[in-house]
Design an enzyme around this catalytic site. Structure first.
Site, PDB file in Angstrom:
ATOM      1  N   TYR A 161      -2.168   3.586  13.001  1.00 15.73           N
ATOM      2  CA  TYR A 161      -2.279   3.786  11.341  1.00 15.73           C
ATOM      3  C   TYR A 161      -3.441   4.864  10.940  1.00 15.73           C
ATOM      4  CZ  TYR A 161      -3.978   2.220   6.579  1.00 15.73           C
ATOM      5  OH  TYR A 161      -4.156   2.067   5.581  1.00 15.73           O
ATOM      6  N   LYS A 179      -2.892   8.272   8.706  1.00 18.24           N
ATOM      7  CA  LYS A 179      -3.705   8.472   7.615  1.00 18.24           C
ATOM      8  C   LYS A 179      -4.430   9.869   7.528  1.00 18.24           C
ATOM      9  CE  LYS A 179      -2.006   5.223   5.138  1.00 18.24           C
ATOM     10  NZ  LYS A 179      -1.539   5.599   3.963  1.00 18.24           N
TER      11      LYS A 179
HETATM   12  N1  LIG Z   1      -5.558  -2.183   0.945  1.00 19.54           N
HETATM   13  C1  LIG Z   1      -6.433  -1.122   1.179  1.00 19.54           C
HETATM   14  O1  LIG Z   1      -7.620  -1.689   1.294  1.00 19.54           O
HETATM   15  C2  LIG Z   1      -6.060   0.111   1.434  1.00 19.54           C
HETATM   16  C3  LIG Z   1      -7.362   1.124   1.902  1.00 19.54           C
HETATM   17  C4  LIG Z   1      -7.150   2.303   2.139  1.00 19.54           C
HETATM   18  C5  LIG Z   1      -5.816   2.842   1.877  1.00 19.54           C
HETATM   19  N2  LIG Z   1      -4.607   1.958   1.715  1.00 19.54           N
HETATM   20  C6  LIG Z   1      -3.403   2.544   1.483  1.00 19.54           C
HETATM   21  O2  LIG Z   1      -2.867   2.312   0.191  1.00 19.54           O
HETATM   22  C7  LIG Z   1      -1.419   2.198   0.307  1.00 19.54           C
HETATM   23  C8  LIG Z   1      -1.088   0.818  -0.135  1.00 19.54           C
HETATM   24  O3  LIG Z   1      -1.841  -0.288   0.513  1.00 19.54           O
HETATM   25  P1  LIG Z   1      -1.528  -1.962  -0.067  1.00 19.54           P
HETATM   26  O4  LIG Z   1      -2.879  -2.547   0.397  1.00 19.54           O
HETATM   27  O5  LIG Z   1      -0.993  -1.835  -1.342  1.00 19.54           O
HETATM   28  O6  LIG Z   1      -0.376  -2.088   0.873  1.00 19.54           O
HETATM   29  P2  LIG Z   1       0.859  -3.260   0.713  1.00 19.54           P
HETATM   30  O7  LIG Z   1       1.412  -3.590   2.214  1.00 19.54           O
HETATM   31  O8  LIG Z   1       0.494  -4.261  -0.270  1.00 19.54           O
HETATM   32  O9  LIG Z   1       1.580  -2.207   0.013  1.00 19.54           O
HETATM   33  C9  LIG Z   1       2.734  -1.417   0.766  1.00 19.54           C
HETATM   34  C10 LIG Z   1       4.070  -1.209   0.036  1.00 19.54           C
HETATM   35  O10 LIG Z   1       4.965  -0.427   0.921  1.00 19.54           O
HETATM   36  C11 LIG Z   1       6.069  -0.879   1.007  1.00 19.54           C
HETATM   37  N3  LIG Z   1       6.864  -0.463   2.198  1.00 19.54           N
HETATM   38  C12 LIG Z   1       6.427  -0.533   3.384  1.00 19.54           C
HETATM   39  N4  LIG Z   1       7.420  -0.003   4.242  1.00 19.54           N
HETATM   40  C13 LIG Z   1       8.203   0.788   3.461  1.00 19.54           C
HETATM   41  C14 LIG Z   1       9.388   1.724   3.604  1.00 19.54           C
HETATM   42  N5  LIG Z   1       9.744   1.960   4.931  1.00 19.54           N
HETATM   43  N6  LIG Z   1       9.802   2.381   2.410  1.00 19.54           N
HETATM   44  C15 LIG Z   1       9.592   1.878   1.248  1.00 19.54           C
HETATM   45  N7  LIG Z   1       8.425   1.257   0.874  1.00 19.54           N
HETATM   46  C16 LIG Z   1       7.877   0.494   2.137  1.00 19.54           C
HETATM   47  C17 LIG Z   1       5.767  -2.302   1.116  1.00 19.54           C
HETATM   48  O11 LIG Z   1       7.012  -3.250   0.638  1.00 19.54           O
HETATM   49  C18 LIG Z   1       4.768  -2.550   0.055  1.00 19.54           C
HETATM   50  O12 LIG Z   1       5.209  -3.016  -1.140  1.00 19.54           O
HETATM   51  C19 LIG Z   1      -1.088   2.440   1.850  1.00 19.54           C
HETATM   52  O13 LIG Z   1      -0.632   3.523   2.016  1.00 19.54           O
HETATM   53  C20 LIG Z   1      -2.484   2.104   2.396  1.00 19.54           C
HETATM   54  O14 LIG Z   1      -2.419   2.563   3.893  1.00 19.54           O
HETATM   55  C21 LIG Z   1      -4.978   0.625   1.411  1.00 19.54           C
END
Ligand SMILES: NC(=O)c1ccc[n+]([C@@H]2O[C@H](COP(=O)([O-])OP(=O)(O)OC[C@H]3O[C@@H](n4cnc5c(N)ncnc54)[C@H](O)[C@@H]3O)[C@@H](O)[C@H]2O)c1
Length: 277
Positions: free
Chosen positions: A157, A161
């Protein structure tokens, strides 16, 4: 006159069915954008669109797996046909297999690359021709602090990123003179369903949650709204001279790059646990 900050824009947000992506989509709509809500989960897409429309905004559900070229093209065409040229793209959808590299299966590794990197490539590739024609666009890749710093237990992952921040820089040079800006955002830990699920599964959830808060120099994890604020800025014309940038929305974690030195002793064990995640 109180003009909304994204009035007149057509935005596509991937992974907008929940978590941070949903927060960005709902906020974009509240700022006046017409929003394509793309997610692999059709029911989640529709629920977010219902929420946007109930608040008086414009949204379109786009069920789609971003790793599939034909599905991506169909979703982009559908949004453009409904609302017009897409001028804002948020590449947010991602999957996060856990494990050190030797513990990551080839299947998990490939899926992580297929969604996080190839998916971003496919969606960008489908959207960019319209932006080039309009000579206007803002593309924002969702990176992560772990893509810059590296955090334990999420190697594949983190690799993707870091790749997304590099991709934003590279793309910014290709399109800077053609009206398209490309930036990335690297959040620290965000108070999101993903965090809640992870913490709830631990043997000592309160201690682990406190350790996540302590890990950030500001003393707490971030909120979805705090991430969405930065996306609104980058999507809007307020950031018209910003391209090739990576915005760290991480409460100072990226600057300090280490655990707080003055954390109370009873949190020491929890800090170790977080480092072992
Ligand atoms: N939550 C955190 O603390 C955090 C921190 C840093 C970065 N991020 C980044 O933020 C973004 C969102 O994170 P989150 O916590 O909301 O995650 P999450 O898992 O809640 O949301 C991800 C969404 O992407 C969708 N998804 C997954 N695979 C897919 C595909 N092949 N096609 C279309 N949709 C797809 C899922 O159904 C989900 O709704 C991600 O890119 C994550 O890497 C999150």
């Amino acid at each position: 006159m109180n003009l909304r900050r994204l009035e007149g824009k057509v935005a596509l947000v991937t992974g907008a069915g929940g978590g941070i992506g949903k927060g960005i989509a709902v906020r974009f709509a509240a700022e006046g954008a017409q929003v394509g809500v793309l997610d692999i989960n059709p029911a989640l897409c529709q629920a977010v669109v219902d929420e946007i429309q109930a608040a008086g905004g414009a949204g379109l559900a786009l069920p789609c797996d971003i790793s599939k070229e034909d599905q991506v093209q169909a979703a982009v065409d559908k949004l453009a046909a409904a609302f017009g040229t897409i001028t804002v793209l948020v590449n947010n959808a991602a999957v996060m297999p856990s494990g050190r590299l030797h513990e990551t299966s080839p299947e998990d590794f490939d899926r992580c690359v297929a969604v996080n990197l190839r998916g971003t490539y496919l969606v960008s590739r489908a959207v960019i021709p319209g932006m080039l024609q309009a000579r206007k666009g803002s593309i924002i890749h969702m990176s992560s602090v772990t893509g810059i710093l590296g955090l334990p237990g999420i190697a594949a992952y983190s690799m993707t990123k870091g790749g997304l921040a590099a991709l934003a820089r590279a793309m910014s040079t290709d399109y800077a003179r053609l009206g398209i800006r490309v930036n990335s955002v690297s959040p620290g830990t965000i108070d999101s369903p993903m965090l809640h699920h992870f913490v709830a599964a631990q043997s000592n959830p309160e201690l682990i949650r406190k350790a996540f808060d302590d890990m950030h120099p500001i003393g707490r994890v971030g909120t979805i709204e705090e991430v969405a604020n930065v996306f609104v800025f980058l999507a809007s014309d307020e950031s018209s001279f910003v391209t090739g940038a990576n915005y760290e929305v991480d409460g100072g974690l990226g600057v300090k790059g280490e655990q707080p030195q003055d954390a109370p002793a009873d949190h020491a064990k929890a800090k170790e646990s977080v480092l072992e995640i």
